[in-house]
Design an enzyme around this catalytic site. Sequence first.
Site, PDB file in Angstrom:
ATOM      1  N   GLU A 197       0.823  -1.216   0.000  1.00 19.96           N
ATOM      2  CA  GLU A 197       0.000   0.000   0.000  1.00 19.96           C
ATOM      3  C   GLU A 197       0.857   1.265   0.000  1.00 19.96           C
ATOM      4  O   GLU A 197       0.495   2.273  -0.611  1.00 19.96           O
ATOM      5  CB  GLU A 197      -0.946   0.026   1.212  1.00 19.96           C
ATOM      6  CG  GLU A 197      -1.847   1.252   1.216  1.00 19.96           C
ATOM      7  CD  GLU A 197      -2.898   1.232   2.302  1.00 19.96           C
ATOM      8  OE1 GLU A 197      -3.406   2.318   2.644  1.00 19.96           O
ATOM      9  OE2 GLU A 197      -3.216   0.139   2.815  1.00 19.96           O
ATOM     10  N   ARG A 198       2.009   1.212   0.655  1.00 20.02           N
ATOM     11  CA  ARG A 198       2.884   2.379   0.681  1.00 20.02           C
ATOM     12  C   ARG A 198       3.352   2.726  -0.728  1.00 20.02           C
ATOM     13  O   ARG A 198       3.396   3.897  -1.115  1.00 20.02           O
ATOM     14  CB  ARG A 198       4.070   2.095   1.604  1.00 20.02           C
ATOM     15  CG  ARG A 198       5.019   3.269   1.809  1.00 20.02           C
ATOM     16  CD  ARG A 198       5.964   2.976   2.978  1.00 20.02           C
ATOM     17  NE  ARG A 198       7.042   3.942   3.041  1.00 20.02           N
ATOM     18  CZ  ARG A 198       8.219   3.794   2.464  1.00 20.02           C
ATOM     19  NH1 ARG A 198       8.481   2.694   1.765  1.00 20.02           N
ATOM     20  NH2 ARG A 198       9.155   4.706   2.582  1.00 20.02           N
TER      21      ARG A 198
ATOM     22  N   GLU B 169       3.555  -8.723   6.500  1.00 17.75           N
ATOM     23  CA  GLU B 169       4.340  -7.772   5.713  1.00 17.75           C
ATOM     24  C   GLU B 169       4.669  -6.544   6.539  1.00 17.75           C
ATOM     25  O   GLU B 169       5.770  -6.012   6.474  1.00 17.75           O
ATOM     26  CB  GLU B 169       3.563  -7.364   4.455  1.00 17.75           C
ATOM     27  CG  GLU B 169       4.416  -6.610   3.446  1.00 17.75           C
ATOM     28  CD  GLU B 169       3.773  -5.318   2.965  1.00 17.75           C
ATOM     29  OE1 GLU B 169       4.392  -4.662   2.124  1.00 17.75           O
ATOM     30  OE2 GLU B 169       2.701  -4.961   3.450  1.00 17.75           O
ATOM     31  N   ASN B 170       3.706  -6.107   7.355  1.00 12.76           N
ATOM     32  CA  ASN B 170       3.936  -4.910   8.152  1.00 12.76           C
ATOM     33  C   ASN B 170       4.992  -5.117   9.226  1.00 12.76           C
ATOM     34  O   ASN B 170       5.866  -4.271   9.425  1.00 12.76           O
ATOM     35  CB  ASN B 170       2.627  -4.446   8.804  1.00 12.76           C
ATOM     36  CG  ASN B 170       1.794  -3.608   7.853  1.00 12.76           C
ATOM     37  OD1 ASN B 170       2.330  -2.909   7.007  1.00 12.76           O
ATOM     38  ND2 ASN B 170       0.484  -3.690   7.970  1.00 12.76           N
TER      39      ASN B 170
END
Length: 300
Positions: free
Chosen positions: A99-100, A132-133
């Site tokens: 998303e980033r 992932e985060n």
Amino acid sequence: MVKKRERTGLGRGLSALMADIEVPATATPVGDAAEADARGLRRIPIDRIRPNPEQPRRHFAETALAELSASIREKGVIQPLIVRPDPAEPQHYQIVAGERRWRAAQQAQLHELPVIIRDFDETELLEVAIIENVQRADLNAMEEALGYRQLIDRFGHTQDKVAQALGKSRSHIANMMRLLALPEEIQGFVRGGQLSAGHARALLTVDNPVTLARQAIANGWSVRDVEQKAKASGAKTKRTKTKPRVGDKDADTVALERDLTAAIGMVVNIDHQTSGEGRVSIRYKNLEALDQIIRLLSNG
């Protein structure tokens, strides 16, 4: 009747999800009917890509986004996004990981993005987003701790399983999750960068953590300073207690308290007597936390 798929291990594994696939410089846009290349890479219009509504990460630093946007404007998106077909909107896709990059690409005014499409169900979507985060280097300590909590609470993973999957030690997982037992004000200090994880860990042992945290920020104390103040505070508290203490807790009891505290996010105290009897107490801050305790006990 459809047989429910058994879950083994932690998701599908990061190696299967986050493959390091580079976008060729001459990549050709791919339409709906076109075939993806041999590696499963496609290019999708950016306006057909949506963020994951269950994305655990809520804060994206504007400065870092601007830097990434500038890099993307110059070199393009090197690492493709992982997406899945959007179950609510045909011909659109939902971000699983990246998303980033999607946000930075919008700032760079790109019209399409390289993606790898995977068929994830709702559970896998959230699990992979969390994994992932927590693998990111720029997470603050509270975001990291919440990620571990979500993996354990939502999917029933043990601390050992999470540590193995993420390549971290079990003690690191436990120590980070212990921070969730701190008052919300201190957690806010950590999220805002006013206190480090080291400062926060030192505050876990004192009776007045908020007061000490405010003093640490006002005076610019180092982690070592806070540790010394916390030790002095603990020694003072011990001297002024009128209630006698029967022996010191052994290392196993202390470790168990820490594990339980990390697992449920509330301070757990174990008073174990030499006779074999004892008492376990859980300190909660509000009715929501009490409901969580009741759910945990009810579910066995």
